[in-house]
Design an enzyme around this catalytic site. Structure first.
Site, short mmCIF file in Angstrom:
data_model
loop_
_atom_site.label_atom_id
_atom_site.label_comp_id
_atom_site.label_asym_id
_atom_site.label_seq_id
_atom_site.Cartn_x
_atom_site.Cartn_y
_atom_site.Cartn_z
CE LYS A 244 -5.67 5.13 -1.39
NZ LYS A 244 -4.55 4.55 -0.59
CD GLU B 146 -0.84 5.11 -1.51
OE1 GLU B 146 -1.90 5.60 -1.06
OE2 GLU B 146 -0.65 3.89 -1.63
CB CYS C 4 -2.83 2.59 -3.35
SG CYS C 4 -2.19 1.15 -2.44
#
Length: 286
Positions: A131, A58, A171
């Site tokens: 995301k 990321e 993440c």
């Protein structure tokens, strides 16, 4: 909540042959050019070691001094120097390449999408995941709120290639098991990350191993790992985990590579000996 009257029947695995994969760990700086140079070196190293799928962490292209720095380098999907770099690298090394995340322009002028893109060995971009879950943490002198500069995505992404079936996540998504259940059965989950040192030390390994065990698949989690120019410290510990939850390789800190082979035999062994996926009875409402 819907209760299934019968167990689902699933193939043990659709993976036809072993596939060498690699996750890249970086300590990204506040310069896109510098980060692309570092990524290029590490991608080449991974490819030279036989990796057919290479995954970046990321924020590989920028760990800005301010949360809003990513707005100035955000690109339109399909065009821009970061995306050109990724496509060219995939072609040059004849690999599948996942950009852990890059900033893409969103409808909200004050925020960007934090986006994972996947490229084929011919440089074609074949998957996009924005995301969904945005990190928010405050304790003592540490304070993060991704929603200030990032617009949350809305779409779960499961990618089927001729070689492997992937589940895409980034993440903080790692903390939400329902996301991975909604992907269905996959061979490998990607979790490019930039976990903070504080949260990573406490939860990183536990969460990654849990996702591998409960979904009976491999998990590849390339991360940011070290002290950054902006003062942030990331946890690192990039790792590859097998479907039983065993850690196959881990890199604690600094730049480098974790790699290993996704084995269809291992997927089949775990799913056959403990067919938990086919025993599921409870499904979220549609």
């Amino acid at each position: 909540m819907n209760i299934s009257a019968q167990s689902a029947t699933l193939p043990l695995t659709c993976l036809a042959a072993p596939l060498k994969v690699a996750g890249i760990q970086m300590v990204s700086a506040a310069s896109v050019a510098q980060n692309l140079k570092t990524a290029s070196i590490l991608i080449e190293r991974a490819a030279s070691q036989g990796a057919r799928l290479v995954v970046l962490p990321e924020y590989f292209c920028l760990m800005g001094r301010l949360e809003t720095d990513k707005l100035s380098v955000a690109e339109t999907k399909g065009t821009g120097p970061i995306q050109d770099f990724l496509s060219e690298a995939a072609i040059r090394h004849h690999i599948y390449l996942s950009a852990g995340s890059i900033p893409l322009i969103s409808p909200d002028q004050g925020r960007v999408f934090n986006t994972q893109l996947v490229y084929t060995p011919n440089g074609e971009q074949i998957a996009r995941y924005d995301k969904i879950h945005l990190f928010n943490f405050a304790r003592g002198n540490e304070s993060y709120d991704e929603s200030r500069a990032i617009l949350a995505g809305q779409k779960i992404v499961r990618l089927e290639t001729p070689e492997i079936t992937l589940g895409l996540s980034i993440c903080y998504d790692l903390r939400f098991p329902e996301l991975y259940r909604a992907m269905g059965q996959v061979d490998l989950i990607l979790v490019p990350s930039a976990f903070t040192y504080t949260t990573g030390q406490a939860h990183w390994e536990i969460l990654l191993r849990a996702r591998a065990i409960e979904n009976q698949c491999y998990v590849l989690a390339p991360a940011q790992g070290g002290h950054h120019e902006n003062g942030r410290r990331t946890w690192g510990h990039s790792m590859l985990i097998d479907p039983w939850g065993d850690i196959l390789e881990v890199l604690p800190e600094h730049e480098g590579i974790v790699s290993g082979t996704i084995e269809p035999g291992r997927l089949q062994e775990v799913r056959q000996s403990l067919p938990a996926l086919s025993h599921r009875k409870i499904f979220a409402d549609k």
